[in-house]
Design an enzyme around this catalytic site. Structure first.
Site, short mmCIF file in Angstrom:
data_model
loop_
_atom_site.label_atom_id
_atom_site.label_comp_id
_atom_site.label_asym_id
_atom_site.label_seq_id
_atom_site.Cartn_x
_atom_site.Cartn_y
_atom_site.Cartn_z
N GLY A 13 0.81 -1.21 0.00
CA GLY A 13 0.00 0.00 0.00
C GLY A 13 0.85 1.26 0.00
O GLY A 13 0.68 2.14 -0.85
N GLU A 168 -0.03 -23.34 1.63
CA GLU A 168 1.21 -23.26 0.86
C GLU A 168 2.39 -23.84 1.65
O GLU A 168 3.21 -24.57 1.12
CB GLU A 168 1.47 -21.80 0.45
CG GLU A 168 0.47 -21.37 -0.61
CD GLU A 168 0.51 -19.89 -0.99
OE1 GLU A 168 -0.11 -19.55 -2.00
OE2 GLU A 168 1.12 -19.08 -0.28
N ASP A 297 -3.76 -3.71 5.02
CA ASP A 297 -4.08 -4.61 6.13
C ASP A 297 -4.41 -3.87 7.43
O ASP A 297 -4.97 -4.46 8.35
CB ASP A 297 -2.90 -5.55 6.40
CG ASP A 297 -2.81 -6.68 5.38
OD1 ASP A 297 -3.58 -6.64 4.41
OD2 ASP A 297 -1.96 -7.58 5.56
C1 LIG Z 1 2.95 -15.25 4.25
C2 LIG Z 1 1.99 -14.34 3.54
C3 LIG Z 1 1.48 -14.72 2.30
C4 LIG Z 1 0.59 -13.89 1.64
N1 LIG Z 1 0.13 -14.27 0.40
C5 LIG Z 1 -0.67 -13.44 -0.28
C6 LIG Z 1 -1.10 -13.77 -1.60
O1 LIG Z 1 -0.75 -14.83 -2.14
N2 LIG Z 1 -1.88 -12.88 -2.27
C7 LIG Z 1 -2.27 -11.69 -1.71
O2 LIG Z 1 -2.96 -10.89 -2.35
N3 LIG Z 1 -1.90 -11.36 -0.46
C8 LIG Z 1 -1.10 -12.20 0.26
N4 LIG Z 1 -0.72 -11.87 1.53
C9 LIG Z 1 -1.25 -10.63 2.13
C10 LIG Z 1 -0.53 -9.40 1.61
O3 LIG Z 1 0.87 -9.60 1.64
C11 LIG Z 1 -0.94 -8.21 2.46
O4 LIG Z 1 -2.33 -8.05 2.33
C12 LIG Z 1 -0.24 -6.94 2.01
O5 LIG Z 1 1.15 -7.07 2.19
C13 LIG Z 1 -0.76 -5.74 2.78
O6 LIG Z 1 -0.08 -4.61 2.36
P1 LIG Z 1 0.15 -3.38 3.36
O7 LIG Z 1 0.79 -2.32 2.56
O8 LIG Z 1 -1.10 -3.09 4.08
O9 LIG Z 1 1.15 -3.95 4.46
P2 LIG Z 1 2.56 -4.65 4.33
O10 LIG Z 1 2.83 -5.08 2.93
O11 LIG Z 1 2.58 -5.67 5.40
O12 LIG Z 1 3.59 -3.50 4.68
C14 LIG Z 1 3.64 -2.87 5.93
C15 LIG Z 1 4.96 -2.16 6.06
O13 LIG Z 1 4.90 -1.31 7.19
C16 LIG Z 1 6.11 -1.38 7.91
N5 LIG Z 1 5.81 -0.99 9.30
C17 LIG Z 1 4.97 -1.62 10.14
N6 LIG Z 1 4.89 -0.96 11.32
C18 LIG Z 1 5.70 0.11 11.19
C19 LIG Z 1 6.03 1.19 12.08
N7 LIG Z 1 5.49 1.28 13.30
N8 LIG Z 1 6.92 2.11 11.66
C20 LIG Z 1 7.48 2.02 10.42
N9 LIG Z 1 7.18 1.04 9.55
C21 LIG Z 1 6.29 0.10 9.92
C22 LIG Z 1 6.54 -2.82 7.74
O14 LIG Z 1 7.95 -2.97 7.96
C23 LIG Z 1 6.13 -3.11 6.29
O15 LIG Z 1 7.16 -2.83 5.38
C24 LIG Z 1 0.18 -12.68 2.22
C25 LIG Z 1 0.69 -12.30 3.46
C26 LIG Z 1 1.59 -13.12 4.12
C27 LIG Z 1 2.14 -12.70 5.45
#
Ligand SMILES: Cc1cc2nc3c(=O)[nH]c(=O)nc-3n(C[C@H](O)[C@H](O)[C@H](O)COP(=O)(O)OP(=O)(O)OC[C@H]3O[C@@H](n4cnc5c(N)ncnc54)[C@H](O)[C@@H]3O)c2cc1C
Length: 411
Positions: A13, A168, A297
């Site tokens: 995101g 998986e 998320d």
């Molecule tokens: C093992 C696994 C398999 C998955 N497989 C799939 C799949 O096959 N298909 C699919 O669509 N989705 C999959 N997902 C879900 C998908 O990865 C998440 O929905 C997605 O990554 C969410 O994106 P995001 O940007 O919200 O958070 P994230 O990608 O989790 O990124 C959050 C970021 O915030 C940073 N952060 C957190 N807290 C702080 C803080 N306090 N200060 C500074 N930085 C911070 C973290 O270091 C991270 O880099 C999977 C997830 C996992 C864990």
């Protein structure tokens, strides 16, 4: 003066939002507590020694080095002061005009946090390496064990949670334990190893069509995985897992059940759901503060039909783009459109040439679903070098059935 946008989190995101705000008149700071953007969907392959960490992670700084208006900061945000427009680090702070919070989620142990030590979950590269070492170490210990009962315990792998990650992991561990790595060990045979997948509901992959869940279960069972349905974990100890059905002695237990939002969100002091995700408005902002957005998320977004969006990469990516457009066009709160999610499908792989996929009403399984899964994952990986390396690793594995990254480097 240029307006300041802070983005917390460089996952799917946050990175998408930053890229869509690149080369604009805003001053953007992207903050992450790690120095890399991680492709979580392939984490299980690092945990099972099929890929290396650098195949699925890219330094954030290098991804944005050409964008003059984006600064990258490696630090952890510990609280957000929404009234004074400040985010706090341990020993400094930053001000913002707009804030995008994209901090993802952690796994939840449903209040039993003491289980984390015994049954690690999979969210970060560190988690993947911990699990990889646990699996390889168990095989090494079994190789030198003379007590048969203890050897059985080392050779039993339990995965808790039958969602895509659990499925998986179970498939990949079954391939390791029954087919690939096993060839290198002389003290035990493939039939001595056991892989259990424990699911509390009456089917695995409950977000998929019933027929596909059934197919996935059958594929796993054919690979030697024992799928336990309606099995609720009651306790985890050094010796194994107690469910409402039985006790499974095991030294390697992996947690793939449930998500919990970041504790950072509490400092926003707004309504959250049971998993701690912030309940956002239709434009992804929080009530009372139209300049603060929550995406991916970390957000609980309810569509008009009452459906709550799932925690998947596409939701985070599309919300990142949407919020960037709202900010770029400086749309006043009352004129902002609602975010609309375009579901491009879901898929999960089970093993070599086995997967299930639901794409725009089409239900696929077997080789076709696996090819679709492989193409989509290569396409969405960031960086040509990573795509090329992952493709080569997969072809190598497909031909030789050997996992490349089986090193134990921890203590
Ligand atoms: C093992 C696994 C398999 C998955 N497989 C799939 C799949 O096959 N298909 C699919 O669509 N989705 C999959 N997902 C879900 C998908 O990865 C998440 O929905 C997605 O990554 C969410 O994106 P995001 O940007 O919200 O958070 P994230 O990608 O989790 O990124 C959050 C970021 O915030 C940073 N952060 C957190 N807290 C702080 C803080 N306090 N200060 C500074 N930085 C911070 C973290 O270091 C991270 O880099 C999977 C997830 C996992 C864990």
């Amino acid at each position: 003066m240029k307006k300041k946008i802070l983005i917390i989190g460089a996952g799917f995101g946050g990175l998408t939002a930053a890229k869509n705000l690149a080369d604009t008149e805003f001053e953007i700071t992207l903050i992450d507590k790690t120095n890399h953007h991680l492709f979580q969907p392939l984490l299980y392959q690092v945990a099972t020694a099929a890929l290396s960490p650098s195949d699925i992670a890219v330094p954030i700084r290098s991804l944005l080095s050409d964008n003059k208006n984006i600064k990258v900061i490696l630090d952890e945000v510990i609280s957000i002061d929404k009234n004074n427009h400040i985010v706090n680090f341990k020993d400094s702070q930053l001000e913002f005009d707009y804030l995008i919070v994209a901090v993802g989620a952690r796994h939840s142990y449903f209040g039993k946090n003491e289980w984390e030590q015994l049954a690690p979950g999979l969210k970060t590269l560190t988690d993947a390496l911990v699990i990889r070492e646990k699996i390889i170490e168990a095989l090494e210990l079994a190789e030198k064990e003379t007590n048969h009962e203890l050897m059985k315990k080392y050779l039993t792998f339990v995965i808790v949670g039958g969602g895509p990650t659990g499925v998986e992991l179970a498939g990949a561990i079954a391939e390791i334990a029954k087919e690939t790595m096993i060839k290198d060990y002389k003290n035990f045979r493939p039939e001595d190893t056991k892989v259990f997948l424990i699911e509390a509901m009456d089917r695995i992959l409950s977000s998929f069509d019933k027929k596909l869940s059934e197919q996935a279960k059958e594929d796993l069972m054919n690979m030697g995985v024992e799928v336990k349905l309606n099995a609720k974990v009651e306790n985890i100890s050094q010796d194994g897992v107690h469910t409402n059905q039985e006790f499974i002695p095991s030294k390697t237990i992996i947690w793939a059940a449930g998500n919990q939002a970041s504790p950072l969100l509490k400092s926003l002091n707004v309504e959250t759901d049971r998993a701690g995700r912030v309940i956002v408005k239709k434009d992804c902002s929080i009530p009372g503060n139209p300049e603060i957005f929550l995406i991916g998320d970390a957000a609980h977004f309810e569509e008009e039909n009452g459906n709550v969006l799932p925690g998947v990469a596409q939701v985070a990516i599309q919300q990142g783009k949407f919020v960037a457009e709202v900010i770029k066009n400086q749309i006043p709160p009352e004129r902002r459109p609602s975010f609309r999610y375009k579901d491009k499908g879901t898929m999960a792989t089970i093993g070599k040439a086995k997967a299930v996929a639901e794409i725009k009403g089409l239900k696929l399984s077997g080789v076709i679903a696996w090819l679709a899964w492989s193409i989509v994952h290569i396409f969405f990986l960031i960086g040509f070098r990573n795509r090329f390396r992952v493709m080569i690793e997969w072809i190598w594995y497909y031909i030789t059935k050997r996992h490349g990254t089986r090193l134990i480097v921890g203590k």
